[in-house]
Design a protein around this motif. Structure first.
Motif, PDB file in Angstrom:
ATOM      1  N   LEU A 211       0.842  -1.200   0.000  1.00  0.00           N
ATOM      2  CA  LEU A 211       0.000   0.000   0.000  1.00  0.00           C
ATOM      3  C   LEU A 211       0.872   1.242   0.000  1.00  0.00           C
ATOM      4  CD1 LEU A 211      -2.828   1.274   0.236  1.00  0.00           C
ATOM      5  CD2 LEU A 211      -2.585   1.141   2.724  1.00  0.00           C
ATOM      6  N   SER A 212       0.657   2.085  -0.983  1.00  0.00           N
ATOM      7  CA  SER A 212       1.348   3.363  -1.081  1.00  0.00           C
ATOM      8  C   SER A 212       0.347   4.472  -0.785  1.00  0.00           C
ATOM      9  CB  SER A 212       1.936   3.532  -2.492  1.00  0.00           C
ATOM     10  OG  SER A 212       2.551   4.807  -2.620  1.00  0.00           O
ATOM     11  N   LEU A 213       0.714   5.356   0.130  1.00  0.00           N
ATOM     12  CA  LEU A 213      -0.209   6.429   0.524  1.00  0.00           C
ATOM     13  C   LEU A 213       0.562   7.625   1.030  1.00  0.00           C
ATOM     14  CD1 LEU A 213      -1.698   5.739   4.035  1.00  0.00           C
ATOM     15  CD2 LEU A 213      -0.116   4.135   3.000  1.00  0.00           C
ATOM     16  N   ASP A 214      -0.136   8.728   1.178  1.00  0.00           N
ATOM     17  CA  ASP A 214       0.457   9.921   1.768  1.00  0.00           C
ATOM     18  C   ASP A 214      -0.518  10.494   2.777  1.00  0.00           C
ATOM     19  OD1 ASP A 214      -1.514  11.065   0.233  1.00  0.00           O
ATOM     20  OD2 ASP A 214      -0.151  11.910  -1.254  1.00  0.00           O
ATOM     21  N   ALA A 215      -0.040  11.441   3.575  1.00  0.00           N
ATOM     22  CA  ALA A 215      -0.862  12.080   4.602  1.00  0.00           C
ATOM     23  C   ALA A 215      -0.141  13.333   5.064  1.00  0.00           C
ATOM     24  CB  ALA A 215      -1.096  11.133   5.777  1.00  0.00           C
ATOM     25  N   PRO A 216      -0.872  14.313   5.575  1.00  0.00           N
ATOM     26  CA  PRO A 216      -0.244  15.573   5.985  1.00  0.00           C
ATOM     27  C   PRO A 216       0.598  15.466   7.253  1.00  0.00           C
ATOM     28  CG  PRO A 216      -2.584  15.583   6.499  1.00  0.00           C
ATOM     29  CD  PRO A 216      -2.336  14.359   5.691  1.00  0.00           C
ATOM     30  N   ASP A 217       0.438  14.391   8.015  1.00  0.00           N
ATOM     31  CA  ASP A 217       1.226  14.201   9.228  1.00  0.00           C
ATOM     32  C   ASP A 217       1.315  12.703   9.514  1.00  0.00           C
ATOM     33  OD1 ASP A 217      -1.018  13.454  11.291  1.00  0.00           O
ATOM     34  OD2 ASP A 217      -1.747  15.237  10.253  1.00  0.00           O
ATOM     35  N   TRP A 218       2.240  12.329  10.388  1.00  0.00           N
ATOM     36  CA  TRP A 218       2.531  10.912  10.628  1.00  0.00           C
ATOM     37  C   TRP A 218       1.351  10.192  11.279  1.00  0.00           C
ATOM     38  CZ3 TRP A 218       5.102   7.119   8.859  1.00  0.00           C
ATOM     39  CH2 TRP A 218       5.387   5.983   9.618  1.00  0.00           C
ATOM     40  N   GLU A 219       0.659  10.821  12.233  1.00  0.00           N
ATOM     41  CA  GLU A 219      -0.469  10.136  12.866  1.00  0.00           C
ATOM     42  C   GLU A 219      -1.568   9.832  11.847  1.00  0.00           C
ATOM     43  OE1 GLU A 219      -3.864  11.555  15.729  1.00  0.00           O
ATOM     44  OE2 GLU A 219      -2.160  10.947  16.967  1.00  0.00           O
ATOM     45  N   THR A 220      -1.847  10.780  10.966  1.00  0.00           N
ATOM     46  CA  THR A 220      -2.853  10.523   9.935  1.00  0.00           C
ATOM     47  C   THR A 220      -2.401   9.400   9.013  1.00  0.00           C
ATOM     48  OG1 THR A 220      -3.546  12.840  10.026  1.00  0.00           O
ATOM     49  CG2 THR A 220      -4.223  11.578   8.095  1.00  0.00           C
TER      50      THR A 220
ATOM     51  N   GLU B 236       8.131  12.269  -2.512  1.00  0.00           N
ATOM     52  CA  GLU B 236       9.522  12.279  -2.079  1.00  0.00           C
ATOM     53  C   GLU B 236       9.803  13.559  -1.313  1.00  0.00           C
ATOM     54  OE1 GLU B 236      12.012  11.817  -5.434  1.00  0.00           O
ATOM     55  OE2 GLU B 236      11.196   9.865  -6.026  1.00  0.00           O
ATOM     56  N   GLY B 237      10.681  13.414  -0.303  1.00  0.00           N
ATOM     57  CA  GLY B 237      11.086  14.589   0.448  1.00  0.00           C
ATOM     58  C   GLY B 237      10.180  14.877   1.616  1.00  0.00           C
ATOM     59  N   GLN B 238      10.785  15.344   2.719  1.00  0.00           N
ATOM     60  CA  GLN B 238      10.019  15.624   3.933  1.00  0.00           C
ATOM     61  C   GLN B 238       8.942  16.659   3.677  1.00  0.00           C
ATOM     62  OE1 GLN B 238      10.602  14.034   6.828  1.00  0.00           O
ATOM     63  NE2 GLN B 238       8.985  15.065   7.953  1.00  0.00           N
ATOM     64  N   GLU B 239       9.241  17.662   2.838  1.00  0.00           N
ATOM     65  CA  GLU B 239       8.274  18.727   2.599  1.00  0.00           C
ATOM     66  C   GLU B 239       7.054  18.196   1.847  1.00  0.00           C
ATOM     67  OE1 GLU B 239      10.991  18.358  -0.821  1.00  0.00           O
ATOM     68  OE2 GLU B 239      11.237  18.495   1.353  1.00  0.00           O
ATOM     69  N   VAL B 240       7.231  17.123   1.075  1.00  0.00           N
ATOM     70  CA  VAL B 240       6.108  16.521   0.367  1.00  0.00           C
ATOM     71  C   VAL B 240       5.305  15.643   1.309  1.00  0.00           C
ATOM     72  CG1 VAL B 240       5.436  14.993  -1.530  1.00  0.00           C
ATOM     73  CG2 VAL B 240       7.311  16.633  -1.842  1.00  0.00           C
ATOM     74  N   ARG B 241       6.009  14.904   2.161  1.00  0.00           N
ATOM     75  CA  ARG B 241       5.327  13.961   3.041  1.00  0.00           C
ATOM     76  C   ARG B 241       4.422  14.676   4.032  1.00  0.00           C
ATOM     77  NH1 ARG B 241      10.457  11.335   3.271  1.00  0.00           N
ATOM     78  NH2 ARG B 241      10.779  12.103   5.386  1.00  0.00           N
ATOM     79  N   GLY B 242       4.884  15.726   4.638  1.00  0.00           N
ATOM     80  CA  GLY B 242       4.074  16.411   5.635  1.00  0.00           C
ATOM     81  C   GLY B 242       4.824  16.577   6.936  1.00  0.00           C
ATOM     82  N   GLN B 243       4.098  16.722   8.034  1.00  0.00           N
ATOM     83  CA  GLN B 243       4.689  17.073   9.315  1.00  0.00           C
ATOM     84  C   GLN B 243       4.893  15.853  10.209  1.00  0.00           C
ATOM     85  OE1 GLN B 243       1.999  19.898  10.992  1.00  0.00           O
ATOM     86  NE2 GLN B 243       2.396  21.464   9.460  1.00  0.00           N
ATOM     87  N   ASN B 244       5.915  15.947  11.045  1.00  0.00           N
ATOM     88  CA  ASN B 244       6.144  15.005  12.141  1.00  0.00           C
ATOM     89  C   ASN B 244       6.457  13.578  11.689  1.00  0.00           C
ATOM     90  OD1 ASN B 244       5.468  17.114  13.953  1.00  0.00           O
ATOM     91  ND2 ASN B 244       3.290  16.626  13.685  1.00  0.00           N
ATOM     92  N   TYR B 245       6.861  13.405  10.439  1.00  0.00           N
ATOM     93  CA  TYR B 245       7.274  12.075  10.013  1.00  0.00           C
ATOM     94  C   TYR B 245       8.616  11.729  10.659  1.00  0.00           C
ATOM     95  CZ  TYR B 245       3.816  11.298   6.311  1.00  0.00           C
ATOM     96  OH  TYR B 245       2.666  11.059   5.613  1.00  0.00           O
ATOM     97  N   PRO B 246       8.794  10.499  11.120  1.00  0.00           N
ATOM     98  CA  PRO B 246      10.114  10.088  11.607  1.00  0.00           C
ATOM     99  C   PRO B 246      11.052   9.889  10.420  1.00  0.00           C
ATOM    100  CG  PRO B 246       8.617   8.220  11.595  1.00  0.00           C
ATOM    101  CD  PRO B 246       7.801   9.416  11.207  1.00  0.00           C
ATOM    102  N   PRO B 247      12.354   9.893  10.634  1.00  0.00           N
ATOM    103  CA  PRO B 247      13.288   9.637   9.524  1.00  0.00           C
ATOM    104  C   PRO B 247      13.049   8.245   8.939  1.00  0.00           C
ATOM    105  CG  PRO B 247      14.434  10.497  11.462  1.00  0.00           C
ATOM    106  CD  PRO B 247      13.052  10.165  11.905  1.00  0.00           C
ATOM    107  N   LEU B 248      12.692   8.186   7.684  1.00  0.00           N
ATOM    108  CA  LEU B 248      12.320   6.906   7.084  1.00  0.00           C
ATOM    109  C   LEU B 248      13.522   6.035   6.759  1.00  0.00           C
ATOM    110  CD1 LEU B 248       9.412   8.036   4.729  1.00  0.00           C
ATOM    111  CD2 LEU B 248       9.320   7.243   7.094  1.00  0.00           C
ATOM    112  N   THR B 249      14.725   6.612   6.856  1.00  0.00           N
ATOM    113  CA  THR B 249      15.937   5.831   6.579  1.00  0.00           C
ATOM    114  C   THR B 249      16.534   5.228   7.845  1.00  0.00           C
ATOM    115  OG1 THR B 249      17.255   7.860   6.724  1.00  0.00           O
ATOM    116  CG2 THR B 249      16.509   7.169   4.531  1.00  0.00           C
ATOM    117  N   SER B 250      15.924   5.502   8.988  1.00  0.00           N
ATOM    118  CA  SER B 250      16.448   4.948  10.241  1.00  0.00           C
ATOM    119  C   SER B 250      16.188   3.450  10.298  1.00  0.00           C
ATOM    120  CB  SER B 250      15.816   5.645  11.443  1.00  0.00           C
ATOM    121  OG  SER B 250      14.418   5.470  11.434  1.00  0.00           O
ATOM    122  N   HIS B 251      16.886   2.790  11.209  1.00  0.00           N
ATOM    123  CA  HIS B 251      16.753   1.333  11.361  1.00  0.00           C
ATOM    124  C   HIS B 251      16.344   1.015  12.802  1.00  0.00           C
ATOM    125  CE1 HIS B 251      18.497   0.540   7.414  1.00  0.00           C
ATOM    126  NE2 HIS B 251      19.382   1.484   7.689  1.00  0.00           N
ATOM    127  N   PRO B 252      15.285   0.214  12.991  1.00  0.00           N
ATOM    128  CA  PRO B 252      14.447  -0.329  11.919  1.00  0.00           C
ATOM    129  C   PRO B 252      13.612   0.769  11.270  1.00  0.00           C
ATOM    130  CG  PRO B 252      13.448  -0.800  14.027  1.00  0.00           C
ATOM    131  CD  PRO B 252      14.786  -0.181  14.330  1.00  0.00           C
TER     132      PRO B 252
END
Length: 472
Positions: free
Chosen positions: A305-314, A342-358
């Protein structure tokens, strides 16, 4: 998939209507002591100001039921006309009193007439069973007449955790038993021509909750009943876990057109539930579309599933809601989530770093799979939101237990404010921590109470001792 909201009848609850083509109503339940008028009024105002359209209070006795009059009067004097709901367990006469002062009364078929469950198997002849149903009708009809006289609505609220021994002995601990517990009462209401009724069936297990509500809808339709439905995953927990479990269970049904009013039960301040519930309702159209995309993506037992949202909780809620029904129905047992854009500005607010592990996306996928009861990658906490019956600091206790048990993958721990649903909901848990009275806690191993009335100051340590001893 084609979306069409289930057409229900309409129940009048004070100044609002539930069901039909009315909006999906959002509600919460106060945790303040119902005898403390100042605290109860202040908390109700916070819930209403956050957007709550109904506020429920526990009324465990006549004194609490009587005080609902003062709470109602104070709120109305301050311009708050939101309907109040009395929550009644064990004492049927309390419901008779509460119906005089509240716009709605919730009764629980599991303990309205039947005694509290002991998990004992009881043998009934058909004649014996019919006699038990007559006892229910004898108690229920006077209550219905009081509700008619005061224009008070009723919620028939069945909880998986408080089914009576009578029901479980005849039907087992099954969706069929849960539904029949509801239908026994509902048939009496219909015979008495009382229609301001809302139905709820709740469980902490999302699979049980969704399966049972679907069965209830089919059963009511077969008997030409179309009462409005209240949805909720009870004892969902707090934080991310509570939100995801609610989004999986409630969201699965909302995307199928089922649900007229909802509550997200979080072990947090009750006003925190309102924005989460509102977001689930707002997300229905988009999640219907995403659910269809997700189903079309299934390959090798995996949803992508590919999706987007204005913030991480959403993003979290949208993902859980879109795939909830597919996972509960085991259309797939694996989940891959992707962020569209692509890019934090596109994803929205409060997203965690998606390249972190896990990866946060992998962690979220695992959490959703656990909420759907497929794959357990961390402990499972079944914790109630608390209410006026809770006589210890629930939120602090949950935090202590979670910190101390965070590495016990797959262990299920129930943390319950009181005995109403505690032992029953914890039948699915390995261990339970249940309020037994002011400053006292009882500990359970599955359904068995192994230590009673422990001082609260010692109870968390004793629970941990019990768990570690069993795992040695």
């Amino acid at each position: 998939m084609n979306y069409q909201r289930r057409l229900s009848s309409v129940a009048r609850v004070g100044n609002i209507a539930i069901g039909g083509d009315n909006p999906i109503r959002i509600q919460s339940m106060a945790t303040a002591d119902t005898n403390d008028t100042e605290a109860a009024v202040a908390q109700a105002k916070r819930i209403i100001d956050a957007g709550g359209e109904l506020v429920r209070f526990t009324t465990q006795g006549i004194r609490e039921a009587e005080n609902m009059r003062h709470i109602s009067d104070r709120l109305k004097a301050d311009g708050y006309m939101t309907p109040l709901v009395a929550d009644v367990h064990f004492t049927a006469h309390t419901a008779d009193v509460a119906a005089q002062y509240c716009e709605k009364v919730r009764i629980n078929p599991g303990n309205y007439v039947d005694p509290g469950r002991t998990f004992k198997h009881l043998e009934y002849t058909d004649e014996d069973y019919a006699a038990e149903l007559e006892k229910i009708e004898k108690k229920l009809v006077p209550f219905i007449n009081i509700c008619k006289a005061h224009h008070t609505a009723v919620r028939i609220g069945v909880n998986h955790g408080s089914l009576s021994d009578r029901i479980m002995s005849r039907y087992g601990d099954t969706p069929e038993g849960i539904v029949e517990s509801c239908m026994e009462f509902l048939r009496i209401f219909r015979r008495e021509q009382f229609d301001d009724v809302v139905i709820s069936i709740k469980a902490s297990n999302t699979v049980v909750m969704v399966t049972t509500v679907r069965l209830l809808v089919k059963t009511m339709d077969a008997e030409d009943m179309h009462y409005p439905l209240h949805l909720g995953v009870t004892e969902a927990g707090e934080g991310e876990d509570g939100r995801l479990k609610s989004a999986v269970g409630i969201g699965a049904l909302l995307t199928e057109g089922i649900g007229d009013t909802i509550r997200v039960s979080l072990s947090e301040e009750p006003e925190n539930e309102i924005p989460v519930a509102r977001k689930l309702v707002e997300l229905i159209p988009e999640c219907i579309r995403l659910r269809a995309e997700a189903e079309a993506s299934i390959k090798d037992d995996t949803i992508t599933l590919s999706l987007d949202a204005p913030d991480w909780e959403t993003f979290q809620l949208k993902a859980a809601m879109a795939v909830g029904a597919l996972l509960i129905d085991r259309k797939a047992t694996k989940l891959v989530l992707e962020v569209r854009g692509e890019g934090q500005e596109v994803r929205g607010q409060n997203y965690p770093p998606l390249t972190s592990h896990p990866s946060p996306l992998t962690t979220l996928s695992d959490a959703i799979l656990q909420a759907a009861r497929i794959k357990f990658t961390k402990p499972e906490y079944i914790s109630c939101p608390g209410c006026g019956r809770t006589l210890y600091n629930l939120q602090d206790t949950i935090a202590r237990i979670k910190e101390a048990t965070k590495d016990l993958v797959g262990v299920k721990i129930g943390i319950m404010g009181c005995i109403v649903n505690g032992p029953g909901e914890m039948a699915d848990a390995d261990y339970g921590y249940v309020g037994a009275g002011r400053g006292k806690i009882s500990l359970y191993r599955a359904k068995e109470c192994v230590e009673k009335n422990i001082p609260e100051a010692e109870a968390v340590d004793r629970l941990l001792e019990l768990i570690h001893k069993d795992r040695e």
